[in-house]
Motif scaffolding. Structure first.
Motif, PDB file in Angstrom:
ATOM      1  N   VAL A 137       0.853  -1.188   0.000  1.00 59.07           N
ATOM      2  CA  VAL A 137       0.000   0.000   0.000  1.00 59.07           C
ATOM      3  C   VAL A 137       0.887   1.235   0.000  1.00 59.07           C
ATOM      4  O   VAL A 137       1.912   1.277   0.679  1.00 59.07           O
ATOM      5  CB  VAL A 137      -0.934  -0.001   1.230  1.00 59.07           C
TER       6      VAL A 137
ATOM      7  N   LEU B 235      -7.964   2.654   0.627  1.00 60.52           N
ATOM      8  CA  LEU B 235      -8.059   1.381   1.338  1.00 60.52           C
ATOM      9  C   LEU B 235      -9.483   1.174   1.828  1.00 60.52           C
ATOM     10  O   LEU B 235     -10.037   2.036   2.512  1.00 60.52           O
ATOM     11  CB  LEU B 235      -7.087   1.362   2.516  1.00 60.52           C
TER      12      LEU B 235
ATOM     13  N   ALA C 210      -3.348   3.477   8.344  1.00 60.18           N
ATOM     14  CA  ALA C 210      -3.609   4.017   7.014  1.00 60.18           C
ATOM     15  C   ALA C 210      -3.508   5.534   7.010  1.00 60.18           C
ATOM     16  O   ALA C 210      -2.943   6.143   6.085  1.00 60.18           O
ATOM     17  CB  ALA C 210      -4.994   3.564   6.538  1.00 60.18           C
TER      18      ALA C 210
END
Length: 441
Positions: free
Chosen positions: A130, A136, A155
């Motif tokens: 990622v 996401l 994230a």
């Protein structure tokens, strides 16, 4: 800087260091963690004293095995905050287990713990492929469990746009994926298969979706399930490992390029493998129970925590930090039936290898007239809904389980869509045998 925080935690470039550098860092941090636990948690002080050990007795990392273990039952007996090592007014967040197996386990985090957790989750997502600017889709549940919020904060730290889909109904997941076109998804592997099934139900091609990476954890899964997920979505499925007692998701993660087992972030966690029966340490490469000592955790330090996960430590490939082999079983989910020992993972392998069956199952253990009985609940794939077809599948599965696992069981095959879908962690075993039951799932 707060004097409870080990002074070498901040800003250490660990990803590119050597094994010697990692072990020197671990020794320094183990010493701090032992002192912190002994000085602020009565359970540790009493245990160390009873074992005739003091934090000053640690001369090198090999000395750690002389200190006593802690287990999940210690957290339950210390409920709610008997293992807290900081003042209550310094707690930044709580998480907890559901308590379905008894007293829930509560974990508490300081602000510094939260910073470490966010950075380790960001590191894990980065290892999984990622990148900043990606979107996401987070299908882990938000709330008292560590999964949803743990992934979320990592994230955000990485600069990723996150959809906190949580426990939305499965058709909503499909809609959000199709509308927002995320590059990555986080979920339990069993729930991602449920989303795949919804794609098929709607007549949509999951391989044509925007997804390229699945970061999956919170429950053990097999290589066969990985292959099924990767084939169904056309993605790379990466293993994320964590435990709420240690920190949550982000204890270890696979690198997308290798997919050869999660690298454990050894600058914050010291792993050992022990013989689960004797507690004796085993060398790297041998299979046993994973034990973890936290190296930088303020709120609730864990010293030699027995995870119950059966695995082995392997050399690092994408990093000098060591890898965990795939979890093969857990010490608390072993099933003993008719004198034979099996695990849910062995049953899963049989279900996934049987043509005509969907990738889901549930084991029900009962006792009648002092005799243990095992019923395996499975589900047929679409197009296999005739009574004769279901009967044939049942007979095949009975023979396969007997032939491969040497266990007699009843098999009940539900029609397509007939089994309840997991909304998070799949509960694989229901044990109704009473006081002699061995928990599982």
């Amino acid at each position: 800087m707060n004097d409870l925080i080990p002074p070498q935690v901040m800003g250490t470039p660990v990803e590119m260091t050597s094994r010697d550098g990692i072990e020197a860092m671990q020794l320094d941090r183990v010493r701090w963690s032992l002192q912190h636990a002994y000085g602020h948690v009565r359970l540790y002080r009493d245990r160390f004293d009873a074992a005739g050990m003091h934090p000053d007795d640690l001369r090198d990392l090999a000395d750690l095995h002389r200190f006593p273990f802690v287990q999940k039952d210690d957290l339950r007996r210390s409920h709610p905050l008997g293992m807290l090592a900081i003042p209550r007014n310094r707690i930044a967040r709580f998480h907890a287990s559901s308590g379905t197996a008894g007293t829930p386990t509560i974990v508490a985090y300081s602000a510094a713990d939260m910073e470490v957790w966010a950075s380790l989750m960001a590191r894990s997502l980065s290892a999984a492929g990622v990148r900043s600017g990606d979107i996401l889709h987070n299908a882990h549940g938000y709330g008292i469990f560590t999964g949803g919020l743990g992934v979320h904060q990592g994230a955000e730290r990485l600069g990723v746009g996150i959809m906190p889909a949580s426990s939305a109904v499965v058709l909503r997941h499909v809609q959000l994926i199709e509308d927002l076109k995320p590059r990555a998804i986080t979920a339990t592997p069993s729930y991602l298969l449920t989303i795949l099934e919804e794609y098929e139900r709607q007549g949509l091609d999951a391989r044509a979706s925007s997804l390229g990476i699945g970061i999956l954890g919170a429950e053990p899964w097999t290589e066969r399930m990985r292959a099924q997920i990767e084939e169904g979505f056309g993605i790379d499925a990466v293993d994320l490992y964590g435990l709420s007692e240690i920190i949550g998701p982000g204890v270890a993660c696979e690198f997308r390029e290798a997919k050869d087992g999660p690298h454990i972030w050894e600058d914050h966690f010291y792993p050992e493998i022990i013989d689960p029966d004797t507690g004796v340490p085993l060398p790297d490469g041998e299979v046993g129970e994973l034990v973890i000592t936290t190296l930088t955790k303020e709120g609730m330090p864990m010293i030699r925590y027995r995870t119950g996960d059966i695995t082995r430590l392997l050399p690092g490939t994408m990093s000098p930090m060591r890898r965990l082999d795939r979890i093969s079983s857990r010490t608390d989910d072993v099933i003993i039936i008719h004198g034979v020992t099996i695990t849910p993972y062995e049953v899963e392998e049989r279900v996934l290898s049987m043509p005509g069956l969907a990738p889901m199952f549930r084991i029900e253990l009962t006792r009648r007239n002092s005799v243990d009985q095992m019923c395996l609940h499975v589900e047929a794939l679409p197009g296999m809904d005739g009574d004769d077809q279901l009967h044939v599948l049942e007979q095949k599965m009975v023979r396969d389980i007997k032939g491969m696992l040497d266990v007699d069981c009843v098999v009940a095959v539900a029609k397509p869509g007939g089994m309840e879908r997991s909304q998070g962690k799949a509960k694989r075993v229901t044990d109704q045998r009473g006081a002699l039951a061995i928990p599982g799932g």
